[in-house]
Scaffold this motif. Structure first.
Motif, PDB file in Angstrom:
ATOM      1  N   MET A   1       0.384  -0.961   0.185  1.00  0.00           N
ATOM      2  CA  MET A   1      -0.301   0.283   0.226  1.00  0.00           C
ATOM      3  C   MET A   1       1.098   1.049  -0.348  1.00  0.00           C
ATOM      4  O   MET A   1       0.188   2.273  -0.380  1.00  0.00           O
ATOM      5  N   ILE A   2       1.873   1.504   0.580  1.00  0.00           N
ATOM      6  CA  ILE A   2       3.096   2.526   1.171  1.00  0.00           C
ATOM      7  C   ILE A   2       3.188   2.439  -0.879  1.00  0.00           C
ATOM      8  O   ILE A   2       3.706   3.835  -1.267  1.00  0.00           O
ATOM      9  N   ALA A   3       3.944   2.108  -1.029  1.00  0.00           N
ATOM     10  CA  ALA A   3       4.177   1.555  -2.394  1.00  0.00           C
ATOM     11  C   ALA A   3       3.406   2.865  -3.418  1.00  0.00           C
ATOM     12  O   ALA A   3       3.973   3.193  -4.320  1.00  0.00           O
ATOM     13  N   PHE A   4       1.824   1.917  -3.414  1.00  0.00           N
ATOM     14  CA  PHE A   4       0.906   2.466  -4.087  1.00  0.00           C
ATOM     15  C   PHE A   4       0.437   4.132  -3.981  1.00  0.00           C
ATOM     16  O   PHE A   4       0.599   5.076  -5.155  1.00  0.00           O
ATOM     17  N   VAL A   5       1.141   4.901  -2.541  1.00  0.00           N
ATOM     18  CA  VAL A   5       0.268   6.022  -1.852  1.00  0.00           C
ATOM     19  C   VAL A   5       2.268   6.574  -3.184  1.00  0.00           C
ATOM     20  O   VAL A   5       1.664   8.186  -3.310  1.00  0.00           O
ATOM     21  N   GLY A   6       3.419   6.386  -2.625  1.00  0.00           N
ATOM     22  CA  GLY A   6       4.497   6.844  -2.906  1.00  0.00           C
ATOM     23  C   GLY A   6       4.418   6.496  -4.323  1.00  0.00           C
ATOM     24  O   GLY A   6       5.137   7.650  -4.968  1.00  0.00           O
ATOM     25  N   LEU A   7       4.048   6.161  -5.187  1.00  0.00           N
ATOM     26  CA  LEU A   7       3.609   6.377  -6.823  1.00  0.00           C
ATOM     27  C   LEU A   7       2.485   7.087  -7.140  1.00  0.00           C
ATOM     28  O   LEU A   7       3.000   8.024  -8.197  1.00  0.00           O
ATOM     29  N   LEU A   8       1.570   7.268  -6.389  1.00  0.00           N
ATOM     30  CA  LEU A   8       0.496   8.292  -6.682  1.00  0.00           C
ATOM     31  C   LEU A   8       1.254  10.014  -6.342  1.00  0.00           C
ATOM     32  O   LEU A   8       1.706  10.408  -6.762  1.00  0.00           O
ATOM     33  N   LEU A   9       1.380   9.849  -5.096  1.00  0.00           N
ATOM     34  CA  LEU A   9       2.341  11.167  -5.060  1.00  0.00           C
ATOM     35  C   LEU A   9       4.145  11.115  -5.436  1.00  0.00           C
ATOM     36  O   LEU A   9       3.578  12.620  -6.175  1.00  0.00           O
ATOM     37  N   GLY A  10       4.571  10.388  -6.151  1.00  0.00           N
ATOM     38  CA  GLY A  10       5.481  10.609  -7.535  1.00  0.00           C
ATOM     39  C   GLY A  10       5.029  11.545  -8.875  1.00  0.00           C
ATOM     40  O   GLY A  10       5.472  12.238  -9.812  1.00  0.00           O
ATOM     41  N   ILE A  11       3.618  10.639  -8.828  1.00  0.00           N
ATOM     42  CA  ILE A  11       2.957  11.484 -10.219  1.00  0.00           C
ATOM     43  C   ILE A  11       2.713  12.453 -10.136  1.00  0.00           C
ATOM     44  O   ILE A  11       2.394  13.672 -10.916  1.00  0.00           O
ATOM     45  N   LEU A  12       1.474  12.974  -8.720  1.00  0.00           N
ATOM     46  CA  LEU A  12       1.499  14.513  -8.597  1.00  0.00           C
ATOM     47  C   LEU A  12       1.930  15.344  -8.648  1.00  0.00           C
ATOM     48  O   LEU A  12       2.342  16.716  -9.212  1.00  0.00           O
ATOM     49  N   ILE A  13       3.178  15.105  -8.224  1.00  0.00           N
ATOM     50  CA  ILE A  13       4.507  15.980  -7.583  1.00  0.00           C
ATOM     51  C   ILE A  13       5.704  15.973  -9.627  1.00  0.00           C
ATOM     52  O   ILE A  13       6.144  16.923  -9.668  1.00  0.00           O
TER      53      ILE A  13
END
Length: 113
Positions: A1-13
């Motif tokens: 789950m943490i990887a998915f959140v990190g992926l979403l944050l990375g895309i947004l950034i």
């Protein structure tokens, strides 16, 4: 789950600033991005299998990206498109991990029925 959140944050950034990468660096960036995506999909897969270790994810994320970019650079200096091998390998691993994630999600959905 943490990887998915990190992926979403990375895309947004990544969408906020407008970054232009020179075309001569495109092969390096493409394999580095694929290596990072491979690590993210591997982390999602291991998280769903209850086998996620943050230190393995972080070392793989940065290590794979650096190694892939270095191999692409070496290939460029030798006049051999080595980055294509990295694209094929990481692309295959991404699809393998996605297939396993999909199966785990289907099994999880079936068990809740």
């Amino acid at each position: 789950m943490i990887a998915f959140v990190g992926l979403l944050l990375g895309i947004l950034i990544g969408l906020i600033p407008e970054v232009n990468i020179p075309t001569q660096f495109s092969p390096y960036m493409s394999v580095a991005i694929l290596a990072c995506l491979d690590s993210v999909f591997g982390a999602i897969r291991s998280s769903m299998s209850n086998n996620f270790h943050a230190n393995i994810f972080i070392s793989g994320f940065f290590g794979n990206a650096a190694l892939a970019a270095a191999l692409a650079y070496l290939g460029d200096k030798l006049g051999i498109p080595i980055y294509m091998a990295a694209v094929i390998v990481f692309g295959g691993r991404i699809f393998d991990n996605f297939a396993i994630i999909r199966r785990l999600l289907i099994e999880k959905a079936k068990s809740h029925d």
